[in-house]
Design an enzyme around this catalytic site. Structure first.
Site, PDB file in Angstrom:
ATOM      1  N   LYS A 113       0.880  -1.178   0.000  1.00  0.00           N
ATOM      2  CA  LYS A 113       0.000   0.000   0.000  1.00  0.00           C
ATOM      3  C   LYS A 113       0.913   1.222   0.000  1.00  0.00           C
ATOM      4  O   LYS A 113       1.414   1.634   1.039  1.00  0.00           O
ATOM      5  CB  LYS A 113      -0.885  -0.010   1.254  1.00  0.00           C
ATOM      6  CG  LYS A 113      -2.224   0.691   1.116  1.00  0.00           C
ATOM      7  CD  LYS A 113      -2.142   2.173   0.792  1.00  0.00           C
ATOM      8  CE  LYS A 113      -1.786   3.038   1.975  1.00  0.00           C
ATOM      9  NZ  LYS A 113      -1.565   4.458   1.579  1.00  0.00           N
ATOM     10  N   CYS A 148      13.677  10.634   6.958  1.00  0.00           N
ATOM     11  CA  CYS A 148      13.540  10.170   8.351  1.00  0.00           C
ATOM     12  C   CYS A 148      14.849  10.355   9.093  1.00  0.00           C
ATOM     13  O   CYS A 148      14.861  10.706  10.265  1.00  0.00           O
ATOM     14  CB  CYS A 148      13.113   8.712   8.366  1.00  0.00           C
ATOM     15  SG  CYS A 148      14.172   7.644   7.383  1.00  0.00           S
ATOM     16  N   GLU A 192      10.109  16.218  15.158  1.00  0.00           N
ATOM     17  CA  GLU A 192      10.497  16.013  13.764  1.00  0.00           C
ATOM     18  C   GLU A 192       9.772  17.058  12.909  1.00  0.00           C
ATOM     19  O   GLU A 192       8.539  17.062  12.846  1.00  0.00           O
ATOM     20  CB  GLU A 192      10.105  14.600  13.314  1.00  0.00           C
ATOM     21  CG  GLU A 192      10.581  14.290  11.914  1.00  0.00           C
ATOM     22  CD  GLU A 192      10.168  12.896  11.450  1.00  0.00           C
ATOM     23  OE1 GLU A 192       8.999  12.539  11.619  1.00  0.00           O
ATOM     24  OE2 GLU A 192      11.029  12.180  10.915  1.00  0.00           O
TER      25      GLU A 192
HETATM   26  P1  NAD Z   1       2.366   8.679   7.465  1.00  0.00           P
HETATM   27  O1  NAD Z   1       2.529   7.904   8.724  1.00  0.00           O
HETATM   28  O2  NAD Z   1       1.363   9.755   7.422  1.00  0.00           O
HETATM   29  O3  NAD Z   1       1.997   7.691   6.246  1.00  0.00           O
HETATM   30  C1  NAD Z   1       2.769   6.551   5.948  1.00  0.00           C
HETATM   31  C2  NAD Z   1       1.888   5.521   5.288  1.00  0.00           C
HETATM   32  O4  NAD Z   1       0.894   5.119   6.223  1.00  0.00           O
HETATM   33  C3  NAD Z   1       1.135   6.025   4.058  1.00  0.00           C
HETATM   34  O5  NAD Z   1       1.083   4.990   3.091  1.00  0.00           O
HETATM   35  C4  NAD Z   1      -0.252   6.293   4.590  1.00  0.00           C
HETATM   36  O6  NAD Z   1      -1.257   6.184   3.619  1.00  0.00           O
HETATM   37  C5  NAD Z   1      -0.388   5.183   5.622  1.00  0.00           C
HETATM   38  N1  NAD Z   1      -1.388   5.458   6.665  1.00  0.00           N
HETATM   39  C6  NAD Z   1      -1.821   6.652   7.136  1.00  0.00           C
HETATM   40  N2  NAD Z   1      -2.759   6.469   8.088  1.00  0.00           N
HETATM   41  C7  NAD Z   1      -2.910   5.126   8.227  1.00  0.00           C
HETATM   42  C8  NAD Z   1      -3.716   4.314   9.064  1.00  0.00           C
HETATM   43  N3  NAD Z   1      -4.576   4.834   9.952  1.00  0.00           N
HETATM   44  N4  NAD Z   1      -3.593   2.968   8.957  1.00  0.00           N
HETATM   45  C9  NAD Z   1      -2.731   2.420   8.076  1.00  0.00           C
HETATM   46  N5  NAD Z   1      -1.955   3.142   7.243  1.00  0.00           N
HETATM   47  C10 NAD Z   1      -2.040   4.482   7.322  1.00  0.00           C
HETATM   48  O7  NAD Z   1       3.822   9.183   7.101  1.00  0.00           O
HETATM   49  P2  NAD Z   1       4.250  10.081   5.856  1.00  0.00           P
HETATM   50  O8  NAD Z   1       3.808  11.469   6.130  1.00  0.00           O
HETATM   51  O9  NAD Z   1       3.859   9.437   4.579  1.00  0.00           O
HETATM   52  O10 NAD Z   1       5.840   9.960   5.961  1.00  0.00           O
HETATM   53  C11 NAD Z   1       6.569  10.748   6.799  1.00  0.00           C
HETATM   54  C12 NAD Z   1       6.979  10.010   8.045  1.00  0.00           C
HETATM   55  O11 NAD Z   1       7.620   8.787   7.685  1.00  0.00           O
HETATM   56  C13 NAD Z   1       8.004  10.780   8.846  1.00  0.00           C
HETATM   57  O12 NAD Z   1       7.707  10.693  10.216  1.00  0.00           O
HETATM   58  C14 NAD Z   1       9.298  10.051   8.537  1.00  0.00           C
HETATM   59  O13 NAD Z   1      10.293  10.199   9.509  1.00  0.00           O
HETATM   60  C15 NAD Z   1       8.833   8.656   8.409  1.00  0.00           C
HETATM   61  N6  NAD Z   1       9.794   7.853   7.645  1.00  0.00           N
HETATM   62  C16 NAD Z   1      10.578   6.952   8.308  1.00  0.00           C
HETATM   63  C17 NAD Z   1      11.537   6.214   7.633  1.00  0.00           C
HETATM   64  C18 NAD Z   1      12.396   5.225   8.352  1.00  0.00           C
HETATM   65  O14 NAD Z   1      13.001   4.398   7.702  1.00  0.00           O
HETATM   66  N7  NAD Z   1      12.523   5.254   9.670  1.00  0.00           N
HETATM   67  C19 NAD Z   1      11.691   6.402   6.263  1.00  0.00           C
HETATM   68  C20 NAD Z   1      10.893   7.323   5.598  1.00  0.00           C
HETATM   69  C21 NAD Z   1       9.937   8.041   6.313  1.00  0.00           C
END
Ligand code: NAD
Length: 485
Positions: free
Chosen positions: A178, A287, A387
């Site tokens: 997804k 991240c 963050e």
């Molecule tokens: P997000 O948590 O908003 O979304 C991530 C994914 O989760 C998306 O596909 C989204 O559609 C899905 N999602 C959202 N709500 C959901 C729910 N209730 N149930 C299931 N899935 C759901 O994050 P984002 O804004 O897309 O990305 C940014 C964040 O990701 C930052 O905090 C960043 O640090 C983190 N990140 C971490 C890494 C790592 O390797 N540690 C890498 C990249 C990004």
């Protein structure tokens, strides 16, 4: 070469090797202009059900019948094709995510490299024999979990598919992906390439769609055996809770507030590009962005002056112009980052030491933010604790090693850190004391290196992806004890 582009309407649901329109629609916005340039027909909970069923069927079908070496060969073939398509994939990502072309191409090549690495590793994961009681032979097997769910963010779509999905496939899982609603195009392109390269039907299923519908349905699905989630800490907690109901294992790759520690004896010439790049790469939407620079007082003034000069040379503009910094992903993200920056303006004692420059001809509708270097921020301030996910770095002075380590460890996160010093004993001592999943000494790889296990501690998550560690995470260990006398 790729049968996909931002302007055409795309089917966003791939189930059992067949594309379908799904039940919802997602707009494709170009962050460089703010214009809607396409649409993806995306899926919901019913599509997730079908995708999970198709993955389950693949485990007992053609995919499940492949030997480890054959699985590896398919992945390697896909990797070669991804590398051939790297320019096209980069362009797609630049338009979808706003990532400058060079950075987007590096992501495409990283995806190819993951496929090469995990394709090669597929038949090299061994169990062990264990000496036990007389008359026994005991050995371990590493078995795939079964159906794995992969929920990915928008900031590095290709790299995260590489480290998550391809590792799961290498050890024989069947996957349901997804991708993020803001950036699904390269995930769809990748799925097309995988199909074309002969990945058996159902091994990889994709349901583009909203997090709260398709994502939540995948995390909570009773027939998903493992969930790999990369995203925010807040959503990560929801994922872990959903999976807990059926005791399914999860890998959580979450956010960070990473620090680079620069000691008085550091090689500043070597450090300088790493200090800035790790804060502004992908417009700070990384991240493992090094959003905190901790600098020992003896070199603080000299380094600050050099950092500021470097900031002054940063140009921000459309992704296809391929400047140092592109736009943020969305108007929403721009508002969040601006909100943090306004905290600096509102509070006395915090100074804006330098900013990058948005080029004059950047389209007005684009989500641009000029990178900002801040000083005078207390380690406990929100700007040094939360963050921001934008190109904002704070520079904080320290007196000695103990203080530096205390500040570095003094947030809720623990993803990546770096130590810059020529003192070998200090390098090892501080690397040991820092609470982070990766520590770099005299370099900084924002998530870098396919071979290097990556992941967090504390609110940055748990579990490891990349390297061989990912293969352990995507398998369950079975112990077989044979009493033969
Ligand atoms: P997000 O948590 O908003 O979304 C991530 C994914 O989760 C998306 O596909 C989204 O559609 C899905 N999602 C959202 N709500 C959901 C729910 N209730 N149930 C299931 N899935 C759901 O994050 P984002 O804004 O897309 O990305 C940014 C964040 O990701 C930052 O905090 C960043 O640090 C983190 N990140 C971490 C890494 C790592 O390797 N540690 C890498 C990249 C990004």
């Amino acid at each position: 070469m790729l049968d996909i582009g931002p302007s055409a309407a795309q089917d966003g649901v791939l189930i059992g090797g067949e594309w379908r329109a799904g039940e919802a629609a997602l707009p494709v916005e170009d962050p460089s202009t703010g214009e809607i340039v396409g649409e993806i027909a995306a899926g919901g909970a019913a599509d997730v059900d079908d995708a999970v069923a198709a993955a389950r069927a693949a485990l007992t079908g053609e995919w499940g019948a492949l030997s480890a070496a054959e699985r590896g060969r398919v992945l390697s073939r896909i990797g070669l094709r991804v590398a051939e398509c790297a320019d096209e994939l980069a362009r797609l990502e630049a338009i979808d995510v706003g990532k400058p072309l060079k950075q987007a191409k590096a992501d495409a090549l990283a995806l190819a490299r993951y496929l090469e690495f995990y394709g090669g590793a597929a038949d090299k994961l061994h169990g062990e024999t264990i000496p036990y009681l007389d008359g026994y032979t005991v050995f371990t097997r590493r078995e795939p979990h079964g159906v794995t769910g992969h929920i990915t963010p928008w900031n590095y779509p290709m790299q995260i598919i590489g480290r998550s999905v391809t590792a799961a496939l290498a050890v024989g899982n069947a996957a349901v992906l997804k991708p993020a609603e803001e950036a699904s195009l390269t995930a769809l392109a990748f799925a097309r390439i995988a199909n074309d390269c002969g990945l058996p039907k159902g091994a990889l299923n994709v349901v583009a769609g909203d997090g709260e519908t398709a994502g939540a349905a995948l995390a909570a699905h009773p027939d998903v055996d493992h969930v790999s989630f990369t995203g925010s800490s807040a959503v990560g907690a929801l994922i872990q809770t959903a999976a807990a109901a059926r005791a399914a294992p999860v890998t959580l790759e979450l956010g960070g507030k990473s620090a680079q520690l620069v000691f008085d004896d550091a090689d500043l010439d070597a450090a300088l590009p790493f200090l800035v790049n790790a804060g502004v790469q992908n417009a700070g939407q990384t991240c493992s962005a090094a959003s905190r620079l901790l600098v020992q007082r003896g070199v603080y003034d000299a380094l600050l002056e050099r950092l500021a000069r470097r900031y002054g040379a940063l140009r921000v503009g459309p992704a296809l112009r391929d400047l140092e910094v592109g736009p943020l992903i969305s108007a929403r993200q721009q508002k969040i980052v601006q909100g943090y920056f306004d905290l600096a303006e509102a509070r006395s004692g915090i100074a804006v030491a330098a900013r990058g420059r948005i080029v004059d001809d950047a389209p007005g509708g684009g989500h641009y933010f000029a990178p900002a270097l801040l000083t005078g921020v207390a380690p406990s301030h929100r700007l040094a604790q939360e963050e921001i996910f934008g190109p904002v770095q704070v520079v904080i002075p320290f007196d000695d090693e103990d203080e530096a380590v205390a500040i570095a460890n003094g947030t809720a996160f623990g993803l990546v850190a770096a130590v810059w010093t020529r003192d070998g004993a200090r390098q090892l001592r501080v690397a040991g004391r820092l609470k982070a999943g990766q520590v770099f000494v005299n370099n900084y790889g924002a998530g870098g290196g396919v071979e290097l296990p990556f992941g967090g501690v504390k609110r940055s998550g748990h579990g490891r992806e990349k390297g061989f560690e990912a293969l352990y995470g995507f398998t369950a260990l079975k112990t077989v004890a044979v009493l033969h006398g």
